[in-house]
Scaffold this active site. Sequence first.
Site, PDB file in Angstrom:
ATOM      1  N   ARG A  49      26.512  14.779  34.501  1.00 16.39           N
ATOM      2  CA  ARG A  49      27.699  14.919  33.672  1.00 16.39           C
ATOM      3  C   ARG A  49      28.903  14.197  34.265  1.00 16.39           C
ATOM      4  O   ARG A  49      29.722  13.651  33.561  1.00 16.39           O
ATOM      5  CB  ARG A  49      28.030  16.405  33.522  1.00 16.39           C
ATOM      6  N   LYS A 155      10.601  24.276  40.106  1.00 19.24           N
ATOM      7  CA  LYS A 155      10.642  25.736  39.990  1.00 19.24           C
ATOM      8  C   LYS A 155      12.092  26.202  39.979  1.00 19.24           C
ATOM      9  O   LYS A 155      12.931  25.447  40.442  1.00 19.24           O
ATOM     10  CB  LYS A 155       9.845  26.378  41.110  1.00 19.24           C
ATOM     11  N   ASP A 184       5.255  22.414  42.739  1.00 17.57           N
ATOM     12  CA  ASP A 184       5.373  23.421  43.782  1.00 17.57           C
ATOM     13  C   ASP A 184       5.320  22.610  45.067  1.00 17.57           C
ATOM     14  O   ASP A 184       4.249  22.117  45.438  1.00 17.57           O
ATOM     15  CB  ASP A 184       4.202  24.410  43.724  1.00 17.57           C
ATOM     16  N   HIS A 185       6.458  22.453  45.734  1.00 19.34           N
ATOM     17  CA  HIS A 185       6.482  21.466  46.822  1.00 19.34           C
ATOM     18  C   HIS A 185       5.547  21.841  47.970  1.00 19.34           C
ATOM     19  O   HIS A 185       5.129  20.986  48.733  1.00 19.34           O
ATOM     20  CB  HIS A 185       7.913  21.184  47.301  1.00 19.34           C
ATOM     21  N   LYS A 189       2.716  19.456  50.831  1.00 14.81           N
ATOM     22  CA  LYS A 189       2.785  19.402  52.296  1.00 14.81           C
ATOM     23  C   LYS A 189       1.440  18.934  52.859  1.00 14.81           C
ATOM     24  O   LYS A 189       0.386  19.393  52.417  1.00 14.81           O
ATOM     25  CB  LYS A 189       3.130  20.792  52.870  1.00 14.81           C
ATOM     26  N   GLU A 223      11.467  32.809  57.456  1.00 13.24           N
ATOM     27  CA  GLU A 223      12.566  31.849  57.621  1.00 13.24           C
ATOM     28  C   GLU A 223      13.711  32.462  58.421  1.00 13.24           C
ATOM     29  O   GLU A 223      14.024  33.636  58.246  1.00 13.24           O
ATOM     30  CB  GLU A 223      13.113  31.438  56.252  1.00 13.24           C
ATOM     31  N   ASP A 242      11.087  33.784  44.275  1.00 21.74           N
ATOM     32  CA  ASP A 242      11.422  32.544  44.971  1.00 21.74           C
ATOM     33  C   ASP A 242      10.235  32.007  45.774  1.00 21.74           C
ATOM     34  O   ASP A 242      10.049  30.792  45.877  1.00 21.74           O
ATOM     35  CB  ASP A 242      12.616  32.826  45.904  1.00 21.74           C
ATOM     36  N   HIS A 247       4.782  29.476  45.854  1.00 26.12           N
ATOM     37  CA  HIS A 247       4.218  28.910  47.089  1.00 26.12           C
ATOM     38  C   HIS A 247       3.103  29.777  47.677  1.00 26.12           C
ATOM     39  O   HIS A 247       2.029  29.284  48.018  1.00 26.12           O
ATOM     40  CB  HIS A 247       5.306  28.748  48.153  1.00 26.12           C
ATOM     41  N   LYS A 347      13.806  36.088  54.483  1.00 19.32           N
ATOM     42  CA  LYS A 347      14.894  35.301  55.064  1.00 19.32           C
ATOM     43  C   LYS A 347      15.506  36.074  56.223  1.00 19.32           C
ATOM     44  O   LYS A 347      15.397  37.296  56.297  1.00 19.32           O
ATOM     45  CB  LYS A 347      15.954  35.021  54.006  1.00 19.32           C
TER      46      LYS A 347
HETATM   47  C1  BG6 Z   1      12.043  26.958  48.146  1.00 16.34           C
HETATM   48  C2  BG6 Z   1      12.810  28.246  48.056  1.00 16.34           C
HETATM   49  O1  BG6 Z   1      11.185  26.824  47.059  1.00 16.34           O
HETATM   50  O2  BG6 Z   1      11.298  26.933  49.343  1.00 16.34           O
HETATM   51  C3  BG6 Z   1      13.698  28.431  49.275  1.00 16.34           C
HETATM   52  O3  BG6 Z   1      13.591  28.254  46.890  1.00 16.34           O
HETATM   53  C4  BG6 Z   1      12.891  28.307  50.543  1.00 16.34           C
HETATM   54  O4  BG6 Z   1      14.361  29.680  49.239  1.00 16.34           O
HETATM   55  C5  BG6 Z   1      12.078  27.032  50.524  1.00 16.34           C
HETATM   56  O5  BG6 Z   1      13.785  28.306  51.628  1.00 16.34           O
HETATM   57  C6  BG6 Z   1      11.142  26.953  51.703  1.00 16.34           C
HETATM   58  O6  BG6 Z   1      10.571  25.691  51.717  1.00 16.34           O
HETATM   59  P1  BG6 Z   1      10.138  25.010  53.077  1.00 16.34           P
HETATM   60  O7  BG6 Z   1       9.516  23.725  52.673  1.00 16.34           O
HETATM   61  O8  BG6 Z   1      11.398  24.839  53.885  1.00 16.34           O
HETATM   62  O9  BG6 Z   1       9.195  25.976  53.726  1.00 16.34           O
END
Ligand code: BG6
Length: 503
Positions: A49, A155, A184-185, A189, A223, A242, A247, A347
């Site tokens: 935007r 996501k 889904d990242h 990995k 984390e 989340d 994941h 977290k």
């Molecule tokens: C994300 C979450 O999908 O994955 C975050 O929204 C999280 O809250 C993160 O911190 C963790 O990803 P990675 O790759 O750092 O383990």
Amino acid sequence: MKQIKSQPTIFIIYGATGDLCWRKLVPALYNLFLDQWMPEKFSIIGSGRTAMTSEEFRLKLLDGVNQFSRSGKAAEDRWSEFSQHIFYEAADVNNYETYSGICNKVNNYEQQWDSKPYLIHYLAVAPALFPIIAENIAKNKLAEHREHARIVIEKPFGRDLDSAKALNKLLNEYFKEEQIYRIDHYLGKETVQNILAFRFANSILEPLWNRNYIQHVQISVTENLGVESRGGYYESAGAMRDMVQNHILQLLCLIAMEPPNNFNAAEMHGRKIDVLHAFRKFTPELIRTSVVRGQYAKGWMEGKEVPGYREEQGVSPQSNTETFAALKFFIDNWRWQGVPFYVRTGKRLHQSASIITIQFRDLPHFVFPPEAVESWQQNRLIISIQPEMSIRLQVQGKRPGLDMVLNTVDMVFDYKSTYASYTPEAYETLLLDAMTGDQTLFMRGDQVEAAWELLQPIINVWTNKPSLNFPNYSADSWGPELAEALIAGDGFHWFSLPLNGKK
Ligand code: BG6
């Protein structure tokens, strides 16, 4: 080998002035370019935007690459070559008429390249905007060509079963399933992909990979960080939405799935959905005994005072959102009957680490005297996803000396000492797959729905019955005590790997 060179491609990133584009997407595309994976003809169109010129946009992206690219600061000549492919088009995603700048660029490229480009529409925007952007892409005829147009969705995919179903339905109005790439990242990995290689390219594992030899499985994704600047988003998500819904359930599927017949997307998705359908349903009784939630209180991390979740920016002082979840799953099929799968994530915990531990069963009979086996433990296979990238098999060995004394030793495959080559970032893998049209590492619509369906009863209970004891764990701990009790009740304990000498 992935074939991409001769495929003219245009990336259209919606929400291009946001964090994801700057921090992850463009650094990944830049590294693909450096490693010669990008097609000969490509263009990246950022849409947002904010009014800005393409030159201003490039400067912002360069800053992101310099800060976040795994290959370090960009070399001037390489960046200037790459950045010639980048353009910015201001558009109000809600208004389909403002997409005309994007359409003109696409048409120009088509003429200039003398071929129909592949269009990758990347939605790096808040989920509330997914529907309108999908609709406007379609209205602007930017998704007409089924094989040439793809949409990539970040996501969270829905925030419950109903909204996920509605989003799938809406996307399916404009796109075929083979055009939709739900990211889904974690699946991108390197160490997560290696679970598949490890399980299905080694004949010695399969005979052991079942209830006869495996006592229990643990997945721990912890984390150090709190919610930082994402309080607003996190308030409506929480650890379950989340991390667990996506994941962690994906990791569970990779550990528990049956061997696929081949490595095709359809086959892989089929084997994963089998697992999702075999999870034992969470009844009220099971929710009471197998699920724990937590929220962090203020405390200290590495000598610094850190706020509690309820004091974070954008978070309600009475928030009921969980920042920690621990669950015990069962998979009701022949392979896994009776084997508990423990999962924890949260977290502000003591370590940032993602590890999967497979603990094998006890010996049927001890042949050694009690004093020899004082430190005996069951065999464990530990797949460490991050930060250490390794696979360890823990076995018993004889400690050197004149006495017969056993202790645990690790047989280790460690990426760092095995491979000198670089490890691509998850987004590099996933963006390349989106370009080549390989959906294996993406989530199919029914998988996302099945994952919501499994967790929805827990989410409902947690929403309807606010926790009476939040916050219930301190920063730098391993989460609430009840999470220890969850696993200790079955005679086990949570496992972690020492990290930089810190247990
Ligand atoms: C994300 C979450 O999908 O994955 C975050 O929204 C999280 O809250 C993160 O911190 C963790 O990803 P990675 O790759 O750092 O383990």
